[in-house]
Each structure stands twice: as C-alpha cells, then as structure tokens.
Scaffold this active site. Sequence first.
Site, short mmCIF file in Angstrom:
data_model
loop_
_atom_site.label_atom_id
_atom_site.label_comp_id
_atom_site.label_asym_id
_atom_site.label_seq_id
_atom_site.Cartn_x
_atom_site.Cartn_y
_atom_site.Cartn_z
CE LYS A 90 94.00 82.57 38.10
NZ LYS A 90 95.15 81.66 38.01
C1 E4P Z 1 96.41 81.22 34.72
O1 E4P Z 1 96.09 82.03 35.53
C2 E4P Z 1 96.56 79.77 34.97
O2 E4P Z 1 97.25 79.63 36.19
C3 E4P Z 1 97.40 79.05 33.95
O3 E4P Z 1 97.82 79.89 32.91
C4 E4P Z 1 96.91 77.71 33.53
O4 E4P Z 1 97.75 77.17 32.57
P1 E4P Z 1 97.74 75.64 32.16
O5 E4P Z 1 96.61 75.41 31.23
O6 E4P Z 1 99.07 75.45 31.49
O7 E4P Z 1 97.60 74.84 33.43
#
Ligand code: E4P
Length: 217
Positions: A90
């Site tokens: 990522k």
């Molecule tokens: C996705 O890959 C992220 O880890 C995640 O969905 C972030 O979500 P949040 O905005 O609730 O922190």
Amino acid sequence: MKFFIDTANLEDIQKAYKIGVLSGVTTNPSLVAKENIKFEDRIAEICREVPDVESVSAEVTPNAITAEEMITEAEELININEGDDKITIKLPMNLEGLEACRYLSGKGVKTNVTLIFTVNQALLAARAGATYVSPFLGRLDDISEDGVLLVSKIAELFRLQKLDSQIIAASVRHPDHVTRVALAGADIATIPFQVIEQISKHPLTDQGIAKFAADWK
Ligand code: E4P
C-alpha cells in the site's frame, strides 16, 4: 462486489474469515499502531490466518518518504512470507508513491494506492499500474463532500477507458455506504468487522427467528 476487512486486529480477522465472505485484508499505520505489536509480525500472522484470500495490504511506513525508501520497505514486506503473493504494497497517493507503484507493478508486485480523493488521482494511480486504488469515501463525507459519487465516477472512468485497476471503496463507515458503493460499481469494499456484523442484521430477521422458535415449541 467483494469484501475485504479493514483492520489489523487478529480476532476480528478470524471472525470475518470463518463466515467465508472475506477476499482480503487492508491495514494502515493507524490500525497497526492500535495493536501495539511489531508491524512485520502482525502482517505475517494475518497472512497465516487468511491463507486463500487474494490480498493482504501492508502499507509502507510514514518514514519512507522517497520512492527508493518506499521500494526498500516494500521489498522487506514482500519477503515476510516467502512466495506469498497476496502481500500487497500500500502506497500513498503522491508522486513518490506513484513512482514506487510503477516500479513494483513492473516487478509483478501487487500494489494498492491509498488516500485517493479525486478521479484524477485514481486515473494517475491506474496508469502507474496500481492493482488496487483506494478512494476514502467516509473522509470525504466528513468534509461534506460526496464519497459515493467519487467511487461511481472512478468506476465509470475505468469502464470507459478500460483500466483494470480494481476499486477498493475505503473509509466505509456504515451499512448504507456498503449498499451504495456496490451499486456505484466498486469492485471491493474494505470495511471494519462492526460493519460486517451490522449488514448481516435486520430486526425483522431476529423477530422472524424468534417466532419460528416459539411456534416450533
Ligand atoms: C483503507 O484502506 C483504510 O485503511 C481505511 O478504510 C481508512 O478508514 P478511516 O477513514 O475510517 O480511517
């Protein structure tokens, strides 16, 4: 639309995996920090818990600023479980992240470009060879913008231009988000376990089960 779980918590991953609907796991530095465990160890544990899913996203750390630094971290991450091709790197949506994405994609490594808030960012990530792009709809809703609309525009663009990056609807906060991103054309929604539980429920289902049980007696 497939389901990924958005957590680094092993118990939640086990609970979701045994239902049999899980296609992947996403983590991020904030989710890993909550667990108070060495990052690489947790990624290795997650991969062992979900052997047959398509992807486990491990994000490069905030210490990796340049593309070279991101690639160095990525190489360590993909070696955590040798030969395990579900580890997905990522990367942040910025110029350095795109450069790292192009390099890693060229080497056949799965990539997930994260923190996407515009259609143009999704287009750039797809052109950099991203396996997955992650628009964060909840965070857009938080600033009174329309996160689901962004997902539907990206889906439309990828269809029109025949781009094969998969769209992971991320930052999904509640059941209505799940329905709406599925209808908007997301390939995947990555959601916390609490939301997986919520979408399995309806009060009339519970009432119906209770009535069947009572009548059966
Ligand atoms: C996705 O890959 C992220 O880890 C995640 O969905 C972030 O979500 P949040 O905005 O609730 O922190």
